[in-house]
Design an enzyme around this catalytic site. Structure first.
Site, PDB file in Angstrom:
ATOM      1  N   GLU A  55     -19.092  17.676   1.488  1.00  0.00           N
ATOM      2  CA  GLU A  55     -18.163  18.436   0.639  1.00  0.00           C
ATOM      3  C   GLU A  55     -18.599  18.376  -0.829  1.00  0.00           C
ATOM      4  OE1 GLU A  55     -14.097  18.588   3.173  1.00  0.00           O
ATOM      5  OE2 GLU A  55     -14.217  16.933   1.788  1.00  0.00           O
ATOM      6  N   ASP A  90      -6.438   2.623   7.718  1.00  0.00           N
ATOM      7  CA  ASP A  90      -7.869   2.288   7.670  1.00  0.00           C
ATOM      8  C   ASP A  90      -8.165   0.808   7.827  1.00  0.00           C
ATOM      9  OD1 ASP A  90      -8.400   4.917   7.218  1.00  0.00           O
ATOM     10  OD2 ASP A  90      -9.317   4.642   5.234  1.00  0.00           O
ATOM     11  N   VAL A 106      -1.580  -7.429  -4.254  1.00  0.00           N
ATOM     12  CA  VAL A 106      -1.303  -8.496  -3.282  1.00  0.00           C
ATOM     13  C   VAL A 106      -2.588  -9.293  -3.090  1.00  0.00           C
ATOM     14  CG1 VAL A 106      -0.775  -8.942  -0.853  1.00  0.00           C
ATOM     15  CG2 VAL A 106       0.635  -7.371  -2.168  1.00  0.00           C
ATOM     16  N   GLY A 148       0.834  -1.210   0.000  1.00  0.00           N
ATOM     17  CA  GLY A 148       0.000   0.000   0.000  1.00  0.00           C
ATOM     18  C   GLY A 148       0.862   1.251   0.000  1.00  0.00           C
ATOM     19  N   GLY A 160      -0.531   4.313   0.047  1.00  0.00           N
ATOM     20  CA  GLY A 160      -1.417   5.408   0.469  1.00  0.00           C
ATOM     21  C   GLY A 160      -0.756   6.170   1.607  1.00  0.00           C
ATOM     22  N   PHE A 161      -1.583   6.791   2.452  1.00  0.00           N
ATOM     23  CA  PHE A 161      -1.027   7.625   3.515  1.00  0.00           C
ATOM     24  C   PHE A 161      -0.151   6.831   4.479  1.00  0.00           C
ATOM     25  CE2 PHE A 161      -4.510  10.354   2.118  1.00  0.00           C
ATOM     26  CZ  PHE A 161      -3.841  11.557   2.044  1.00  0.00           C
ATOM     27  N   GLY A 162      -0.621   5.647   4.915  1.00  0.00           N
ATOM     28  CA  GLY A 162       0.128   4.868   5.905  1.00  0.00           C
ATOM     29  C   GLY A 162       1.396   4.266   5.324  1.00  0.00           C
ATOM     30  N   ALA A 214      -6.546  10.279   7.503  1.00  0.00           N
ATOM     31  CA  ALA A 214      -5.179  10.263   6.983  1.00  0.00           C
ATOM     32  C   ALA A 214      -4.132  10.417   8.102  1.00  0.00           C
ATOM     33  CB  ALA A 214      -5.022  11.374   5.953  1.00  0.00           C
ATOM     34  N   GLN A 215      -4.419  11.280   9.079  1.00  0.00           N
ATOM     35  CA  GLN A 215      -3.443  11.508  10.151  1.00  0.00           C
ATOM     36  C   GLN A 215      -3.145  10.222  10.929  1.00  0.00           C
ATOM     37  OE1 GLN A 215      -1.320  13.599  11.334  1.00  0.00           O
ATOM     38  NE2 GLN A 215      -1.707  15.005   9.670  1.00  0.00           N
TER      39      GLN A 215
HETATM   40  C1  FAD Z   1     -13.432  10.661  -0.541  1.00  0.00           C
HETATM   41  C2  FAD Z   1     -12.599  10.615   0.709  1.00  0.00           C
HETATM   42  C3  FAD Z   1     -12.358  11.776   1.417  1.00  0.00           C
HETATM   43  C4  FAD Z   1     -11.576  11.754   2.575  1.00  0.00           C
HETATM   44  N1  FAD Z   1     -11.348  12.913   3.236  1.00  0.00           N
HETATM   45  C5  FAD Z   1     -10.516  12.911   4.298  1.00  0.00           C
HETATM   46  C6  FAD Z   1     -10.177  14.118   4.959  1.00  0.00           C
HETATM   47  O1  FAD Z   1     -10.655  15.192   4.588  1.00  0.00           O
HETATM   48  N2  FAD Z   1      -9.305  14.063   6.015  1.00  0.00           N
HETATM   49  C7  FAD Z   1      -8.775  12.874   6.433  1.00  0.00           C
HETATM   50  O2  FAD Z   1      -7.972  12.866   7.369  1.00  0.00           O
HETATM   51  N3  FAD Z   1      -9.102  11.711   5.841  1.00  0.00           N
HETATM   52  C8  FAD Z   1      -9.951  11.692   4.789  1.00  0.00           C
HETATM   53  N4  FAD Z   1     -10.260  10.526   4.177  1.00  0.00           N
HETATM   54  C9  FAD Z   1      -9.760   9.262   4.749  1.00  0.00           C
HETATM   55  C10 FAD Z   1      -8.308   9.032   4.377  1.00  0.00           C
HETATM   56  O3  FAD Z   1      -8.126   9.209   3.000  1.00  0.00           O
HETATM   57  C11 FAD Z   1      -7.944   7.622   4.817  1.00  0.00           C
HETATM   58  O4  FAD Z   1      -8.126   7.517   6.202  1.00  0.00           O
HETATM   59  C12 FAD Z   1      -6.500   7.308   4.455  1.00  0.00           C
HETATM   60  O5  FAD Z   1      -6.339   7.300   3.060  1.00  0.00           O
HETATM   61  C13 FAD Z   1      -6.090   5.953   5.023  1.00  0.00           C
HETATM   62  O6  FAD Z   1      -4.770   5.690   4.658  1.00  0.00           O
HETATM   63  P1  FAD Z   1      -4.318   4.195   4.385  1.00  0.00           P
HETATM   64  O7  FAD Z   1      -2.858   4.246   4.131  1.00  0.00           O
HETATM   65  O8  FAD Z   1      -4.833   3.308   5.452  1.00  0.00           O
HETATM   66  O9  FAD Z   1      -5.098   3.773   3.068  1.00  0.00           O
HETATM   67  P2  FAD Z   1      -5.066   4.435   1.627  1.00  0.00           P
HETATM   68  O10 FAD Z   1      -4.544   5.819   1.672  1.00  0.00           O
HETATM   69  O11 FAD Z   1      -6.426   4.198   1.062  1.00  0.00           O
HETATM   70  O12 FAD Z   1      -4.007   3.564   0.853  1.00  0.00           O
HETATM   71  C14 FAD Z   1      -4.205   2.205   0.594  1.00  0.00           C
HETATM   72  C15 FAD Z   1      -3.299   1.835  -0.568  1.00  0.00           C
HETATM   73  O13 FAD Z   1      -3.239   0.424  -0.647  1.00  0.00           O
HETATM   74  C16 FAD Z   1      -3.351   0.035  -1.992  1.00  0.00           C
HETATM   75  N5  FAD Z   1      -3.913  -1.325  -1.985  1.00  0.00           N
HETATM   76  C17 FAD Z   1      -5.103  -1.709  -1.454  1.00  0.00           C
HETATM   77  N6  FAD Z   1      -5.241  -3.038  -1.601  1.00  0.00           N
HETATM   78  C18 FAD Z   1      -4.133  -3.487  -2.229  1.00  0.00           C
HETATM   79  C19 FAD Z   1      -3.710  -4.774  -2.656  1.00  0.00           C
HETATM   80  N7  FAD Z   1      -4.449  -5.866  -2.485  1.00  0.00           N
HETATM   81  N8  FAD Z   1      -2.514  -4.861  -3.281  1.00  0.00           N
HETATM   82  C20 FAD Z   1      -1.732  -3.752  -3.490  1.00  0.00           C
HETATM   83  N9  FAD Z   1      -2.105  -2.524  -3.101  1.00  0.00           N
HETATM   84  C21 FAD Z   1      -3.282  -2.394  -2.467  1.00  0.00           C
HETATM   85  C22 FAD Z   1      -4.270   1.075  -2.611  1.00  0.00           C
HETATM   86  O14 FAD Z   1      -4.096   1.145  -4.014  1.00  0.00           O
HETATM   87  C23 FAD Z   1      -3.822   2.337  -1.898  1.00  0.00           C
HETATM   88  O15 FAD Z   1      -2.793   2.997  -2.592  1.00  0.00           O
HETATM   89  C24 FAD Z   1     -11.042  10.526   3.024  1.00  0.00           C
HETATM   90  C25 FAD Z   1     -11.284   9.348   2.309  1.00  0.00           C
HETATM   91  C26 FAD Z   1     -12.048   9.403   1.154  1.00  0.00           C
HETATM   92  C27 FAD Z   1     -12.298   8.133   0.382  1.00  0.00           C
END
Ligand code: FAD
Length: 435
Positions: free
Chosen positions: A174, A303, A78, A10, A12-14, A318-319
């Site tokens: 929003e 998440d 994955v 992943g 994403g943010f984490g 995200a935080q």
């Molecule tokens: C529309 C929307 C608006 C939001 N607004 C806010 C906000 O204003 N403020 C805030 O703090 N939070 C907000 N959030 C929540 C925030 O985006 C999430 O809490 C944050 O992205 C979580 O980070 P993460 O790293 O857990 O997951 P993500 O950032 O979702 O990253 C997960 C990553 O894993 C990858 N992935 C998933 N499954 C697989 C797999 N099987 N194999 C390979 N890669 C994989 C994905 O492609 C992705 O890149 C919002 C979310 C959404 C959907």
């Protein structure tokens, strides 16, 4: 000697925060993501409402980590984890379930949208989780105006110009606010047969108030603002049906061609890959150092993880994901170089914000509760700061000023990614209209 292998799933943010925090660790890090980009999800609604282009809220992960010599980026999905063999299985365009071994594993696979057991809703009400989702919603919204303009029968304009958002959390609020501004300003003078400003925007939620994570006071301020913008807020009833003709909510049918799902989320499959204990939603229950019970080498963050603090689960924001990603990296680094590990993970809550239309936001941080223009300026500054690169910060900043002053949007394109089938006559050009 081969370096210690750390696999992060992943970007994403984490996952990205973890990878960056491991830049000085003497290890071989592999970051695997099924997309090639890091996505700034909080601004997805601005792509869906044509303020920003997709490339203004996403950056190739390879670019972000390009200078980090100890890290390799792999594009792949994955599909599982073998805890005994210590490997994850990765599939891509031409290979299936290739094992990638690790000594340490960080799972940061986020969440997807949940239709609360009504997967049939997905066909008529796209969610808002990926860039493709946002572009699909943008296509749907802009297409509705084009169809209405082409339609001679004014009786059909009403359905075409009714937009329904299901879910009044931050994304729904929003989106509703941005849509109201789009129809009442940007599109106002460009059509001849229809009046875009007459469009009906309906925000539906089964809960008793909008923005449920915020205080009642801010929730009320957000609702009043939405209503001032002309958004119809319908609370207290679940949606019973969504089909091609609209929705049924609280026994009433609302006809619409454009329904967008901005409600629940469900975690990724990490819990079932690990066969680990999860909460009811499926998030992996992790320990105070964010590792999985009995597997000190596996960490789950963001998440897709369930972590309680003072008896309450941390929110899916995200935080939390970034702080957990950095913390997991710190634990691994300290174990590898033999220093004291950090104390138990503790979340530092910097506050929550949501925008409601032009120049208005609500902000909650500890005892501070703000609504209005000041909160909006803070929202803008914070979001710019967290974009992945300086070039994004600059282009988004300029676009926001331009949109604020002129009402013009950055990307009003209806883009059909699916061209005609091979051998068939083209039905339309790929880009059908542009502003
Ligand atoms: C529309 C929307 C608006 C939001 N607004 C806010 C906000 O204003 N403020 C805030 O703090 N939070 C907000 N959030 C929540 C925030 O985006 C999430 O809490 C944050 O992205 C979580 O980070 P993460 O790293 O857990 O997951 P993500 O950032 O979702 O990253 C997960 C990553 O894993 C990858 N992935 C998933 N499954 C697989 C797999 N099987 N194999 C390979 N890669 C994989 C994905 O492609 C992705 O890149 C919002 C979310 C959404 C959907």
């Amino acid at each position: 000697m081969n370096p210690t292998r750390i696999v992060i799933v992943g970007g994403g943010f984490g996952g990205l925060a973890a990878a960056k925090a491991l830049r000085k660790t003497p290890a071989g890090i592999t970051l695997i993501d099924r997309t090639n980009h890091h996505l700034f999800q909080p601004l997805l609604y601005q792509v869906a409402t044509a303020v920003l282009t997709p490339s203004q809220i996403a950056t190739p992960i390879r670019t972000i980590l390009g200078k980090q010599k100890n890290t390799t980026v792999i594009l792949g999905e994955v599909t599982g984890v073998d805890k005994e063999r210590k490997c994850v299985f990765v599939s891509n365009a031409d290979r299936e379930n290739v094992p990638v071994e690790y000594e340490y594993l960080i799972l940061a696979t986020g969440a997807t949208h949940s239709y609360f057991g009504h997967s049939e809703f997905a066909r008529h009400a796209p969610g808002m989780k990926s860039l493709a989702d946002a572009v699909a919603s943008r296509n749907k919204i802009l297409q509705a105006f084009e169809q209405a303009e082409a339609e001679e029968d004014p009786g059909r304009h009403r359905d075409l110009l009714t937009f329904i958002l299901v879910g009044a959390g931050p994304t729904g609020v929003e989106m509703a606010g941005a849509l109201a501004v789009l129809v009442r300003t940007t599109l106002k003078s460009e059509f001849r047969r229809i009046d875009p400003a007459s469009a009906r925007i309906v925000l539906v939620d089964r809960g008793p108030r909008v923005l449920h994570p915020f205080s009642e006071k801010l929730s009320k301020a957000a609702r009043q603002r939405l209503e001032k913008l002309g958004v119809e807020v319908r609370l207290g009833h679940s949606v019973d049906q969504i089909d091609a003709d609209g929705i049924v909510v609280g026994g009433e049918r609302i006809a619409s061609r454009t329904v967008i799902w901005t409600a629940g989320v469900a975690p990724s499959s990490a819990g079932s890959w690990l066969k680990a204990e999860t909460d009811r939603a499926g998030r992996v229950r992790i320990q105070e150092d964010l590792s999985v019970p009995d597997h000190p080498e596996i960490f789950v963050v963001g998440d897709t993880a369930y972590f309680e603090e003072s008896g309450n689960p941390l929110p899916g924001v995200a935080q939390v994901a970034m702080q957990q990603g950095r913390y997991a990296a710190k634990v691994i680094h300290s174990r590898m170089i033999g220093t004291l590990p950090p104390g138990p993970f503790s979340y530092f809550d910097k506050g929550t914000m949501a925008v409601v239309g032009k120049g208005f936001a609500v902000l909650q941080s500890g005892k501070v509760q703000l609504s209005g223009f000041g909160a909006w300026l803070t929202w803008a500054a914070v979001h710019l700061q967290f974009l992945a690169t300086s070039s994004l910060r600059l282009t988004v900043f300029l676009q926001w000023i331009w949109t604020y002053v002129t009402g013009q949007r950055g990307s009003r394109l209806i883009v059909d990614h699916y061209g005609p089938e091979p051998g068939m006559e083209p039905k339309s050009t790929v880009i059908r209209s542009a502003s």
